[in-house]
Motif scaffolding. Structure first.
Motif, PDB file in Angstrom:
ATOM      1  N   ASP A 129      23.213   4.811   9.953  1.00  0.00           N
ATOM      2  CA  ASP A 129      23.427   3.556  10.680  1.00  0.00           C
ATOM      3  C   ASP A 129      23.975   3.838  12.072  1.00  0.00           C
ATOM      4  O   ASP A 129      23.634   3.158  13.046  1.00  0.00           O
ATOM      5  N   LEU A 130      24.848   4.838  12.153  1.00  0.00           N
ATOM      6  CA  LEU A 130      25.543   5.112  13.402  1.00  0.00           C
ATOM      7  C   LEU A 130      24.688   5.862  14.416  1.00  0.00           C
ATOM      8  O   LEU A 130      25.177   6.271  15.469  1.00  0.00           O
ATOM      9  N   GLN A 131      23.398   5.986  14.119  1.00  0.00           N
ATOM     10  CA  GLN A 131      22.462   6.390  15.164  1.00  0.00           C
ATOM     11  C   GLN A 131      22.184   5.224  16.104  1.00  0.00           C
ATOM     12  O   GLN A 131      21.645   5.425  17.199  1.00  0.00           O
ATOM     13  N   VAL A 186      19.883  -1.240  11.359  1.00  0.00           N
ATOM     14  CA  VAL A 186      20.338  -0.064  10.614  1.00  0.00           C
ATOM     15  C   VAL A 186      19.539   0.079   9.324  1.00  0.00           C
ATOM     16  O   VAL A 186      19.052  -0.914   8.770  1.00  0.00           O
ATOM     17  N   PRO A 187      19.396   1.318   8.817  1.00  0.00           N
ATOM     18  CA  PRO A 187      18.631   1.542   7.589  1.00  0.00           C
ATOM     19  C   PRO A 187      19.323   1.069   6.312  1.00  0.00           C
ATOM     20  O   PRO A 187      18.656   0.809   5.319  1.00  0.00           O
ATOM     21  N   SER A 188      20.665   1.011   6.315  1.00  0.00           N
ATOM     22  CA  SER A 188      21.326   0.547   5.095  1.00  0.00           C
ATOM     23  C   SER A 188      21.118  -0.953   4.935  1.00  0.00           C
ATOM     24  O   SER A 188      20.994  -1.685   5.915  1.00  0.00           O
ATOM     25  N   ALA A 210      23.135   2.900  18.854  1.00  0.00           N
ATOM     26  CA  ALA A 210      24.112   2.941  19.950  1.00  0.00           C
ATOM     27  C   ALA A 210      24.997   1.697  19.945  1.00  0.00           C
ATOM     28  O   ALA A 210      26.215   1.792  20.179  1.00  0.00           O
ATOM     29  N   ASP A 211      24.417   0.537  19.677  1.00  0.00           N
ATOM     30  CA  ASP A 211      25.220  -0.679  19.728  1.00  0.00           C
ATOM     31  C   ASP A 211      26.140  -0.825  18.527  1.00  0.00           C
ATOM     32  O   ASP A 211      27.157  -1.527  18.612  1.00  0.00           O
ATOM     33  N   LEU A 212      25.828  -0.184  17.406  1.00  0.00           N
ATOM     34  CA  LEU A 212      26.795  -0.159  16.307  1.00  0.00           C
ATOM     35  C   LEU A 212      27.966   0.740  16.684  1.00  0.00           C
ATOM     36  O   LEU A 212      29.131   0.409  16.413  1.00  0.00           O
ATOM     37  N   ARG A 213      27.686   1.880  17.311  1.00  0.00           N
ATOM     38  CA  ARG A 213      28.783   2.726  17.801  1.00  0.00           C
ATOM     39  C   ARG A 213      29.632   1.947  18.810  1.00  0.00           C
ATOM     40  O   ARG A 213      30.866   2.038  18.796  1.00  0.00           O
ATOM     41  N   ARG A 214      28.968   1.183  19.669  1.00  0.00           N
ATOM     42  CA  ARG A 214      29.693   0.383  20.652  1.00  0.00           C
ATOM     43  C   ARG A 214      30.579  -0.659  19.960  1.00  0.00           C
ATOM     44  O   ARG A 214      31.729  -0.892  20.366  1.00  0.00           O
ATOM     45  N   LEU A 215      30.043  -1.298  18.936  1.00  0.00           N
ATOM     46  CA  LEU A 215      30.797  -2.305  18.187  1.00  0.00           C
ATOM     47  C   LEU A 215      32.080  -1.701  17.624  1.00  0.00           C
ATOM     48  O   LEU A 215      33.161  -2.300  17.706  1.00  0.00           O
TER      49      LEU A 215
END
Length: 334
Positions: free
Chosen positions: A278-280, A211-213, A282-287
């Motif tokens: 960050d929510l671009q 993620v960028p942040s 996919a696996d962070l959205r999945r998390l």
């Protein structure tokens, strides 16, 4: 002529007032017929930098796709009825927490009036589940001279059971610092293999997160938490940027139990990731989807191949102060 001009002006003012009055201060998304899981989620936006007014509607639509009824709240300027993340003292709709099964919060330095805070306090005392994203570690901030029954929610509360405020007591950590170089270093996630081996349902299908942040600093040892993901700063702002091995690993996603004084125990998922860009990932959205199902007791429905593609077009802005879309109403984020 003057009489008609006055009448026309009055008509225009009445129309504008009527239009303002019709703007609903929150969004609602319902699951498709036959797909409801019977759970209601309240997603609370309201931060000046990380564009939660963009990310929370996207996540709300994604959760609705998986059976949740979702509501998104915003920081609203009471004069214009428009979304204004810089307006720190008004998030209407918190009474919806009375019937919510899960609260997802991504606010920053809010100083909400007691009437609004009472709903959050009641929800937490009931021990209901919480997901805190990014700036939720410092979700509230009441100045020294502010008279509020909820001042102890402030991120900088120094002593007692509320040390660290909402972030310290509920999420497990308050605001410490930018461990990564903010705006110059992103975050490479390292999944905790021990939690994968025991088949932690939140980690099913989660493999690759960048993620960028930047990585937030963690001072608390989090001995009472299950650390799911560690984060390392990257020397650059792309997914291919090398890891900065000069900096240490930090926890960036974990679960734990919380309990307010005189309240019931509840469970929490916290991630210091979570800006709109960050929510671009996919696996962070999945998390976050997996954590939502876990939080409401539906972990048996989590599989590694759940569809986490955004509903509709999702083109979030890069984080930054003053970059929010001005003149927007909640329905514009539909």
């Amino acid at each position: 002529m003057l009489k008609y001009s006055f009448s026309l002006l009055l008509f225009i003012l009445l129309q504008l007032h009527s239009a303002c009055a019709q703007h609903k201060p929150w969004l609602q998304f319902k699951p498709q017929a036959g797909t409801s899981n019977g759970k209601k989620v309240l997603l609370i936006s309201g931060d000046e930098e990380y564009r939660s007014e963009e990310s929370m509607p996207m996540m709300a639509k994604l959760l609705a796709k998986h059976g949740f009824e979702t509501y998104v709240l915003f920081a609203i300027d009471p004069k214009t009825k428009q979304v204004n993340p810089e307006y720190q003292t008004n998030i209407p709709g918190l009474a919806l927490l009375n019937s919510a099964d899960l609260m997802i919060i991504a606010t920053r330095f809010r100083a909400l009036p007691d009437e609004q805070m009472s709903y959050i306090d009641r929800y937490l005392k009931a021990g209901k589940p919480v997901i805190g994203l990014r700036t939720a570690t410092h979700a509230f901030n009441y100045g020294k001279d502010v008279k509020s029954a909820y001042k102890h929610y402030s991120f900088n509360e120094k002593e007692g059971p509320w040390k660290g405020g909402f972030g310290g007591l509920v999420l497990g950590e308050t605001w410490i610092n930018h461990h990564g170089d903010h705006g110059k270093e992103g975050t490479r996630a390292f999944i905790n293999g021990l939690q994968v081996n025991v088949d932690n349902p939140i980690l099913r299908g989660v493999k690759d997160i960048w993620v960028p942040s930047d990585v937030y600093g963690i001072k608390n040892t989090l001995n009472d938490a299950n650390i799911l993901v560690f984060g390392q700063p990257t020397s650059g702002m792309t997914a291919s940027s090398p890891v900065n091995w000069q900096k240490t690993l930090m926890p960036i996603a974990w679960t734990r139990e919380y309990q307010l004084p005189e309240g019931r125990k509840g469970k929490v998922f916290t991630s210091t990731m979570g800006s709109s860009v960050d929510l671009q990932s996919a696996d962070l959205r999945r998390l976050i989807l997996n954590a939502s199902l876990w939080a409401v007791g539906l972990e048996n429905s989590i599989s590694a191949d759940l569809d986490v593609s955004p509903v509709g077009n999702y083109t979030p802005k890069m984080f930054g102060f003053g970059t929010y879309d001005k003149g927007k109403y909640p329905e514009d984020f539909q």
